[in-house]
Design an enzyme around this catalytic site. Structure first.
Site, PDB file in Angstrom:
ATOM      1  N   CYS A 151      -4.830   2.570  -3.704  1.00  5.85           N
ATOM      2  CA  CYS A 151      -3.612   3.078  -3.061  1.00  5.85           C
ATOM      3  C   CYS A 151      -2.424   2.150  -3.288  1.00  5.85           C
ATOM      4  O   CYS A 151      -1.615   1.928  -2.386  1.00  5.85           O
ATOM      5  CB  CYS A 151      -3.801   3.289  -1.567  1.00  5.85           C
TER       6      CYS A 151
ATOM      7  N   HIS B 177       0.879  -1.178   0.000  1.00  7.15           N
ATOM      8  CA  HIS B 177       0.000   0.000   0.000  1.00  7.15           C
ATOM      9  C   HIS B 177       0.917   1.230   0.000  1.00  7.15           C
ATOM     10  O   HIS B 177       2.027   1.186   0.529  1.00  7.15           O
ATOM     11  CB  HIS B 177      -0.825  -0.069   1.285  1.00  7.15           C
TER      12      HIS B 177
ATOM     13  N   ASP C  92       3.169  -4.393   7.936  1.00  9.80           N
ATOM     14  CA  ASP C  92       1.917  -3.659   7.761  1.00  9.80           C
ATOM     15  C   ASP C  92       0.786  -4.667   7.984  1.00  9.80           C
ATOM     16  O   ASP C  92       0.503  -5.495   7.122  1.00  9.80           O
ATOM     17  CB  ASP C  92       1.881  -3.068   6.347  1.00  9.80           C
TER      18      ASP C  92
ATOM     19  N   GLN D 121      -4.432  -5.298   6.982  1.00 11.89           N
ATOM     20  CA  GLN D 121      -5.431  -6.249   6.456  1.00 11.89           C
ATOM     21  C   GLN D 121      -5.375  -7.611   7.124  1.00 11.89           C
ATOM     22  O   GLN D 121      -6.131  -8.506   6.756  1.00 11.89           O
ATOM     23  CB  GLN D 121      -5.262  -6.416   4.935  1.00 11.89           C
TER      24      GLN D 121
ATOM     25  N   LYS E 240     -10.448  -0.702  10.507  1.00  8.84           N
ATOM     26  CA  LYS E 240     -10.675  -1.867   9.649  1.00  8.84           C
ATOM     27  C   LYS E 240     -11.072  -3.087  10.473  1.00  8.84           C
ATOM     28  O   LYS E 240     -11.296  -4.159   9.931  1.00  8.84           O
ATOM     29  CB  LYS E 240      -9.420  -2.166   8.850  1.00  8.84           C
TER      30      LYS E 240
HETATM   31  C1  LIG Z   1      -2.486  -2.973   3.382  1.00  5.09           C
HETATM   32  C2  LIG Z   1      -2.816  -1.615   3.909  1.00  5.09           C
HETATM   33  N1  LIG Z   1      -1.859  -0.893   4.501  1.00  5.09           N
HETATM   34  C3  LIG Z   1      -2.102   0.322   5.005  1.00  5.09           C
HETATM   35  C4  LIG Z   1      -3.333   0.917   4.918  1.00  5.09           C
HETATM   36  C5  LIG Z   1      -3.517   2.298   5.454  1.00  5.09           C
HETATM   37  O1  LIG Z   1      -4.341   2.314   6.552  1.00  5.09           O
HETATM   38  P1  LIG Z   1      -4.849   3.701   7.155  1.00  5.09           P
HETATM   39  O2  LIG Z   1      -5.434   4.476   6.021  1.00  5.09           O
HETATM   40  O3  LIG Z   1      -5.853   3.282   8.166  1.00  5.09           O
HETATM   41  O4  LIG Z   1      -3.675   4.392   7.755  1.00  5.09           O
HETATM   42  C6  LIG Z   1      -4.360   0.207   4.298  1.00  5.09           C
HETATM   43  C7  LIG Z   1      -5.695   0.835   4.164  1.00  5.09           C
HETATM   44  O5  LIG Z   1      -6.335   0.809   3.142  1.00  5.09           O
HETATM   45  C8  LIG Z   1      -4.094  -1.078   3.781  1.00  5.09           C
HETATM   46  O6  LIG Z   1      -5.046  -1.781   3.163  1.00  5.09           O
END
Ligand SMILES: Cc1ncc(COP(=O)(O)O)c(C=O)c1O
Lengths: 406, 147
Positions: free
Chosen positions: A361, A121, A198, A201, A224
């Protein structure tokens, strides 16, 4: 797991959108919130609202106990050794930035390497690009296999003694790939690197044990996993956090303040400058209780069944391309013929079905897939087989609709 | 199932522009190339403009995106090609107003097919798709003004 009674806990699901019962298939972007979470936040504001770690009045003590109680719930939930290792942040993005701005800037120099993957992401790419620019380190990408997985052979080839940081997603928000974090952590450690995971998910859908994974940092977002927006977590091993400098300075994080200098509070508070996200943390605590009452294993098993059914049903649709490996988390990224995902999403929305369309993203990953954009349906504990059927019907109707107008 | 509400969005003229875009390609003599994208969804347009004597002598576009964004780009080029810059900007402001559901009088300016996009205003999530090409146009001619 009884999905009917789970659904009763989510008031938002019981509404009509564009004249149809809502089918919410965008939990990868953000999940819906159950009653116990809504009530915990509401009760906090009605009965206990006060600033934390300040003042000696009764409400202040209650708010502090609730806030720190939520931290203990997070600690227990991911099996961290101590609450000193649980830092509340605004979300995954903020957590990853904390590591990149503090740990990476302090420890990297020219010639060092940061290893990431093409399936990250943006929030697990850009902080490392910036850290690399700032320190002169280089950013290296692990290759992906054709099906969107990572081979440990490639990991062994790519990670070298110059590698200082390996930053990788536990579960891909586009491909659904589940990465072998424990094995990658082992390889990283053998080369003297730290691993930053990270978990945005993964944490909502499975039991995370940071000690078993042996990861050095683990980042995730509350929103999430049934909690409110604006709260997230950074787990870090205590000995690493001890040696890291804060990146935000001000109230709450200081110990003594002199005219020209100051000292920091102990962990975890030295990383929590300013009034923290009190209601958000309490909401996250309530979300963790809610999920544990059902059981993470039950949730995972239920989602596995649902995603197998969804894969089977979606494969029936002619002209539908599914991206990512067979073994996957509860999401399906796809394209339907040459119909642009926006158009697919609009036609589904007119039938009350909410999916995501765009690049999710993950622009480098879109490039790797050689597509401009994709559509994505994602599932959580409150989705049902009937909703999968609604999606399949909706997609077939979408095809028919565009056959007439295009 | 009836898709009558969708039919106000996906009008035949729009789908025709999507399938058979007008003025698609590059200009050899473009004095201006404007690139715009919609970072939230990945739609992208490159607008090539040839502006002289206060007039849009020629215009072409390249890009990728959904039916609405590509049809809107095609219609935009058709509507502004050969027009005075000031008239093109009037049409552009007419278009912005149309997207928020406002009626405006444009006198006797020729709007070509762009009124077909009126239905987009009923789909708030898609307005940005329709306005992308017009933003590129405005950016282009305003830049041209300054240089
Ligand atoms: C794999 C992954 N990493 C990071 C994020 C970023 O999360 P946040 O927008 O809550 O900071 C997301 C959110 O869509 C994600 O799916």
């Amino acid at each position: 797991m009884d999905v009917r009674s789970v659904r009763e806990q989510f008031p938002i699901l019981h509404q009509q959108v564009n004249g149809h019962d809502l089918v919410y298939l965008d939990s990868t972007a953000t999940s819906q919130k159950p009653l116990p979470v809504l009530e915990a936040v509401d009760e906090y504001y009605r009965k206990h609202n006060s600033n934390v770690h300040r003042g000696v009045h009764t409400l202040g003590t209650r708010a502090t106990d609730l806030y720190e109680g939520a931290r203990e719930k997070v600690r227990a939930h991911i099996n961290a050794k101590s609450t000193a290792e649980i830092i509340f942040t605004r979300g995954t993005t903020a957590s990853l930035n904390l590591v990149a701005q503090s740990y990476a800037r302090q420890n990297l120099k020219e010639g060092d390497e940061i290893v990431i993957t093409p399936m990250e992401h943006h929030s697990n790419i850009i902080p490392w690009q910036q850290a690399a620019k700032f320190t002169g380190a280089t950013l290296t990408y692990l290759p992906l296999q054709e099906d969107g997985t990572i081979s440990l052979e490639d990991v062994k080839q790519t990670i070298t003694t110059n590698t200082k940081i390996v930053a990788i997603t536990h579960v891909s928000n586009v491909l659904g790939t589940i990465n072998p974090i424990k094995e990658i952590a082992k390889i990283a450690h053998e080369h003297g690197a730290v691993i930053v995971v990270d978990g945005a998910q993964a944490a909502p859908h499975s039991q995370i044990d940071v000690q078993d994974l042996d990861c050095d940092f683990y980042a995730f977002s509350g929103h999430k996993m049934c909690a409110p927006t604006g709260i997230g977590v950074l787990y870090g091993k205590q000995e690493l956090l001890e040696n890291m400098e804060p990146i935000e300075f001000g109230g709450e994080m200081i110990d003594f303040v002199y005219s020209h200098d100051a000292t920091w509070k102990d962990l975890p508070w030295k990383f929590e400058g300013g009034t923290p996200i009190i209601a958000g943390a309490i909401g996250l605590g309530a979300a963790i209780d809610f999920l544990n009452e059902i059981g993470m294993e039950q949730i995972e098993a239920y989602e596995n069944k649902l995603i197998s059914y969804a894969l089977e049903r979606l494969s029936e649709i002619e002209g539908l391309t599914i991206y990512g490996p067979k073994e996957r988390a509860a999401l399906i990224t796809f394209n339907l013929d040459s119909i642009h995902p926006h158009d697919v999403s609009t036609v589904l929305d007119s039938q009350g079905i909410a999916i995501r369309a765009g690049h999710h993203c993950a622009q480098p990953l879109m490039k790797w897939l050689d597509v401009v954009a994709t559509a994505r349906a994602s599932f959580y504990l409150y989705n049902t087989k009937e909703e999968v059927d609604r999606l399949v019907d909706g997609l077939i109707k979408t095809k028919e609709y565009f056959r007439h107008v295009i | 199932m009836s898709f009558s509400n969708l039919d106000t969005l996906y009008r035949q003229v729009i789908m025709d522009h999507y399938k058979h875009p007008r003025n698609r390609g590059v200009l050899d003599n473009s004095d201006l190339i404007v690139e715009m994208n919609n970072p939230s969804c990945g739609d992208r347009i490159m607008l090539h403009l040839h502006v002289a004597d206060g007039e849009i002598k020629d215009v072409k576009f390249e890009g990728e995106g959904c039916s609405i964004s590509m049809a809107s780009a095609s219609m935009m080029t058709q509507a502004v090609k050969g027009k005075k810059v000031s008239d093109a900007l009037s049409i552009s402001s007419y278009f912005s107003k149309m997207m928020i559901g406002e009626e405006v009088d444009v006198g006797n300016l020729d709007l070509a097919d762009i009124q077909a996009l009126q239905g987009v205003s009923k789909f708030p999530a898609r307005i940005r798709c329709a306005t992308l090409a017009w933003e590129a146009l405005e950016k282009g001619v305003n830049h041209n003004d300054k240089s």
